[in-house]
Every structure is written in structure tokens, then in C-alpha cells.
Design a protein around this motif. Structure first.
Motif, mmCIF file in Angstrom:
data_model
loop_
_atom_site.group_PDB
_atom_site.id
_atom_site.type_symbol
_atom_site.label_atom_id
_atom_site.label_comp_id
_atom_site.label_asym_id
_atom_site.label_seq_id
_atom_site.Cartn_x
_atom_site.Cartn_y
_atom_site.Cartn_z
ATOM 1 N N LYS A 247 -1.586 -40.053 4.363
ATOM 2 C CA LYS A 247 -2.807 -40.639 4.386
ATOM 3 C C LYS A 247 -3.678 -40.408 3.166
ATOM 4 O O LYS A 247 -4.661 -41.314 2.699
ATOM 5 C CB LYS A 247 -3.687 -39.477 5.314
ATOM 6 N N ASP A 248 -3.325 -39.483 2.158
ATOM 7 C CA ASP A 248 -3.798 -39.409 0.737
ATOM 8 C C ASP A 248 -3.422 -40.547 -0.281
ATOM 9 O O ASP A 248 -3.834 -40.725 -1.236
ATOM 10 C CB ASP A 248 -3.724 -38.103 0.288
ATOM 11 N N ASN A 249 -2.165 -41.298 0.281
ATOM 12 C CA ASN A 249 -1.702 -42.301 -0.489
ATOM 13 C C ASN A 249 -1.003 -41.856 -1.789
ATOM 14 O O ASN A 249 -0.814 -42.656 -2.949
ATOM 15 C CB ASN A 249 -3.006 -43.294 -1.077
ATOM 16 N N VAL A 250 -0.749 -40.554 -1.738
ATOM 17 C CA VAL A 250 -0.041 -40.051 -2.759
ATOM 18 C C VAL A 250 1.294 -40.182 -2.910
ATOM 19 O O VAL A 250 1.888 -39.651 -1.775
ATOM 20 C CB VAL A 250 -0.582 -38.637 -3.204
ATOM 21 N N PRO A 251 2.143 -40.825 -3.625
ATOM 22 C CA PRO A 251 3.438 -40.740 -3.501
ATOM 23 C C PRO A 251 4.365 -39.692 -3.876
ATOM 24 O O PRO A 251 4.072 -39.008 -4.767
ATOM 25 C CB PRO A 251 3.819 -42.283 -4.698
ATOM 26 N N GLU A 252 5.235 -39.475 -2.863
ATOM 27 C CA GLU A 252 6.133 -38.649 -3.157
ATOM 28 C C GLU A 252 7.777 -38.864 -2.930
ATOM 29 O O GLU A 252 8.013 -39.623 -1.704
ATOM 30 C CB GLU A 252 6.004 -37.348 -2.140
ATOM 31 N N VAL A 253 8.500 -38.723 -3.777
ATOM 32 C CA VAL A 253 9.780 -39.173 -3.740
ATOM 33 C C VAL A 253 10.937 -38.262 -3.107
ATOM 34 O O VAL A 253 10.855 -37.189 -3.653
ATOM 35 C CB VAL A 253 10.478 -39.884 -5.305
ATOM 36 N N TYR A 254 11.707 -38.324 -2.263
ATOM 37 C CA TYR A 254 12.785 -37.690 -1.567
ATOM 38 C C TYR A 254 14.237 -38.015 -2.120
ATOM 39 O O TYR A 254 14.384 -39.194 -2.285
ATOM 40 C CB TYR A 254 12.573 -37.696 -0.257
ATOM 41 N N ASP A 255 14.835 -37.002 -2.512
ATOM 42 C CA ASP A 255 16.157 -36.950 -2.774
ATOM 43 C C ASP A 255 17.198 -37.218 -1.864
ATOM 44 O O ASP A 255 17.070 -36.903 -0.614
ATOM 45 C CB ASP A 255 16.609 -35.960 -3.640
#
Length: 460
Positions: A247-255
Motif C-alpha cells: 500500500k505504501d508503494n515502497v519496493p522490497e526485494v525478496y531473495d
């Protein structure tokens, strides 16, 4: 009040994290209203949140959000994990009704002539237009040995057809594998269900010695995101699985989750327009990190993630809470993943198999193709000089049905220049074949062939 679970890894068509709602006296509709306000991926107008029922609120959200009774949710999860009593179809929403993503081999739907791409319009007199998949499933499934009448639109003929089928237990093998001709390991994954990665690990172990790999994600509608992380870990150069934006549109990358066994030779992934969700996650990640070559057509374009929220009355809210992208931020939602090699519809496997084999014999000369040969076809090879046929071996000739296994052949020496290649079984009607002649033959003066040959064949 919502229980804070921290960083969650939900699913795309099925779900990993269940967020329980704890309340003092709130009604389920108030719980749902607060969940939607706080967790839905986009801002929701107060007009929508003020609706008098949960179903009315959900109706104004995206098509992948839904409200389910405990019984509906149980059937939905059984479908994700491929424990089914019904007619044997995998489904998704469509504006006309419910679209058939894939058909289970040998099930009632296949026997009735239903195919992937058909649209289910009506079940026992109830229209499916505007219904979510989880709402439609109870109409289609039911008790074993009961009958159901379905009206569907055929994508093949354009006709509207009505068929009555008997529901039965559908036994689905989620991971299927075999060694194709030319030692190409083929693995088909039907759903990102529980233990899919363990089954693929077993398949890789059983296919030891493969000189190339094909992972088939065609018509795979998705599943557990945890399994997508595991399966992306089978590709040697792939370290990141996806990028998530809530919802905050902050990208988070998962390994990815690296595996003890990996695809250790050139690898292809097959996709088509019905490859969705977790399939697209893996395809986008692997393509971007050059872990495999994608064959097929642009995928479905479901780049959204859902979370399951359990309400106090044990009903369930399935809510879109984030969208995923490739690790570097390439969008998937409503765009899809484009293949490296675009093929004809239905030609993904044969094209991939052909390219695998030819990549192992660089420099071989292409001979004129043979079109519409009979199933009884034999092949005559005529050399431009006298040959020493002593020691000629079946290993020098390779006849492979593309998408299938190698065909055993006999060789009949006609004269010093001519040899006949005779398949030990009839060729498959409409099949495609690749005949490869390896440069292991010698002339009668012991001069070795300088260049191998290959010939592409289609059967009438």
C-alpha cells in the motif's frame, strides 16, 4: 485490532500467511471494513467502505479480492492443493463467466470436450457471469457420483454447448517429468502447490545426465509464493525472486531459496497466456537474471498478491494487498511476461526441444525439410562418394520426435553409397521429427565426414 505478523509472504492464488482478527465486540463487517481500509493495495473511498455487507464492499475492489464462507474457503484451498471432487478444470475469472485455464487429463471435463480457453457460462441453471472463482467452485464441485450440467462457450468453434457430467475424485499429479530424446530433461509443473519444490528436486535427481532442461509452466495459474521462492532457486544464476510493493508503494526485494540440486545445463521455461501469478513471478525473475530462455507467448499479467484474513465468525476475506514486479522493477500486472522466443500456440515444447538438440551440434548442415511424409516413411541417405560401412552404428543416426523420445531405427546398407534408415515404429501423425546424422562415417579411403547433417520432418 489486527495481529501484526511482521514481514509476510502471502500467495497469489493460494496463500501462505493467515492474519487473524482479534476483537472485543466488533462484528465481522466492521472487521472487514477496517482490514480493507488498512491493507487493500489501493486507497478505498469511504463510499465503498460504508456499504452494508462485506460482499458489497468487495464487489468494488479488484477481481482477485473475495469474501468466502468457511466452506467456500475450504473448497478453494483444496482446489489450490489439487484435492478435488468435480469435473477436472482449473479456472479463473472472465467477464463472460468463468474461464477454463487448463483441463485435467482423463477427467469428466476432458471427456465432455471442454478445453483450455473455453468459458463456463452456466451451471445447473445458475449463471456464472460476474462470479469469482471461489464463488463458482461450489456450483461446479460437489459430492462424488452426482451430476452437473454445464453450458460453455467453445473457443475452438465459437458455439455454445451444454453437457451433463458426473462429478468424480480428480487425481492430479502436480509434477510430471521424463527424459526426452537427446537427453533433454522435461519437467511440467501444474500448480505452485505444497511440496512442489520437493517434487521438482526429486525429478532433477531422477533425470541425472540431462544435457538440457525444460520447465513447463504453461497453463499454470500460480499458487504458494513460498514455493515460487523455492523453485526460482533451482536456477543457478538467479539470486532474487521478485520485488513487492504494498500500500505504501515502497519496493522490497525478496531473495530466492537456493536448492541443493539445480538445473546444471542450458534451461528453457515454457509459458503461455494462461501462465499466471507465481508462474509469472518465476518467469520474470529468471528471464531478467538470464537463468533460462523463455519460450511461448506473453503470459496472463496477474502481478498482484493476495493475503487471507480470517474473521471472528470464521469467514475469510481474500484481499489484494500488494503488487509484484521483477527484481529490477519491471511490471507484470496487466502486462505479463514476454518470452525470449515467441512460438506458435501449442508449439512451445517442440520448438524448445528442437533448439536444445541443435545447440548441441553446432556447425551441422541443414538439409531440405520434408513436409507431410507418411507415417510409414523410411529415409534414404545417399553419399557423394563410396563409403566404408564397417562399424556403422545406430549411435551415428538420431531420430527424435520433438517433444517426445528418441525413435529406434534399423539401417539397411543398399550399396557402397546408399544406406536406408528404417524407424522401428510408425511415425506419429501430425508429429514433428529431427533426423541428425553425426559425422562418424568414413569413406572407403578412410576419410572421415567433415560435417554432420540434420533434417526436419513433419508427418501428414
Amino acid at each position: 485490532m489486527l495481529l501484526n505478523m511482521g514481514r509476510v509472504l502471502p500467495l497469489f492464488f493460494a496463500f501462505l500467511i493467515f492474519l487473524n482478527v482479534t476483537t472485543v465486540s466488533a462484528a465481522p463487517i466492521d472487521e472487514a471494513r477496517e482490514i480493507i481500509r488498512n491493507y487493500y493495495v489501493d486507497e478505498v473511498p469511504e463510499e465503498t467502505l460504508s456499504k452494508s455487507t462485506i460482499n458489497e464492499m468487495v464487489r468494488y475492489l479488484d477481481k482477485f479480492s473475495a469474501y468466502m464462507t468457511p466452506e467456500e474457503f475450504e473448497r478453494f484451498m483444496n482446489a489450490i492443493n489439487q484435492k478435488l471432487i468435480g469435473i477436472g478444470v482449473v479456472l479463473e475469472e472472465h467477464e463472460m463467466g468463468i474461464k477454463v485455464v487448463s483441463v485435467i487429463a482423463g477427467g469428466p471435463a476432458e471427456r465432455a470436450g471442454i478445453q483450455a480457453g473455453d468459458i463456463l457460462l452456466d451451471v445447473d441453471g445458475t449463471s456464472l457471469k460476474g462470479k469469482a472463482v471461489q464463488t463458482a467452485i461450489p456450483y461446479i464441485s460437489g459430492k462424488e457420483n452426482t451430476q452437473v450440467t454445464i453450458t460453455f462457450h467453445s473457443q475452438l468453434t465459437g458455439q455454445t454447448i451444454t453437457k451433463t457430467m458426473t462429478r468424480e475424485v480428480i487425481k492430479i499429479q502436480n509434477v510430471e517429468y521424463e527424459m526426452l530424446g537427446g537427453d533433454i530433461g522435461y519437467i511440467q509443473l501444474n500448480s505452485f502447490a505444497e511440496n512442489s519444490s520437493k517434487e521438482i528436486l526429486q525429478a532433477i535427481d531422477q533425470l541425472k545426465g540431462a544435457k538440457g532442461w525444460i520447465l513447463d509452466l504453461r497453463n499454470n495459474g500460480g499458487g504458494y509464493v513460498s514455493e515460487a521462492l523455492e523453485i526460482a532457486g533451482f536456477f543457478q544464476s538467479v539470486t532474487q525472486a521478485f520485488q513487492l510493493r504494498g500500500k505504501d508503494n515502497v519496493p522490497e526485494v525478496y531473495d530466492v531459496t537456493k536448492q541443493t540440486l539445480q538445473f546444471n545445463a542450458p534451461t528453457h521455461i515454457l509459458i503461455n497466456k494462461n501462465s499466471a501469478s507465481a508462474s509469472e513471478m518465476v518467469a520474470a525473475s529468471v528471464k531478467e537474471q538470464q537463468g533460462a530462455v523463455l519460450y511461448g507467448q506473453t503470459s496472463y499479467g496477474k502481478g498482484s498478491m493476495q493475503t487471507i484474513f480470517s474473521l471472528s465468525d470464521e469467514s475469510v476475506l481474500k484481499l489484494t494487498t500488494a503488487r509484484f514486479f521483477s527484481p529490477k522493477g519491471t511490471p507484470v500486472h496487466e502486462v505479463g511476461v514476454t518470452p525470449n522466443v515467441e512460438t506458435t500456440i501449442g508449439g512451445e515444447l517442440t520448438q524448445s526441444h528442437r533448439d536444445h538438440i541443435l545447440a548441441m551440434v553446432p556447425g551441422y548442415k541443414k538439409m531440405p525439410s520434408l513436409e507431410n511424409v507418411p507415417i510409414t516413411k523410411t529415409f534414404t541417405v545417399k553419399m557423394n562418394q563410396r563409403m566404408n560401412w564397417t562399424g556403422i552404428s545406430e549411435k551415428d543416426i538420431q531420430l527424435v520426435q520433438l517433444g517426445e523420445k528418441q525413435v529406434s531405427v534399423d539401417m539397411n546398407i543398399i550399396d557402397e553409397r546408399t544406406v536406408k534408415i528404417i524407424p522401428r515404429e510408425y511415425l506419429q501423425s501430425k508429429g514433428k521429427y529431427l533426423l541428425t546424422i553425426h559425422p562418424n562415417w568414413q569413406s572407403n579411403r578412410f576419410v572421415k565426414m567433415k560435417q554432420g547433417l540434420y533434417l526436419e520432418i513433419t508427418v501428414e
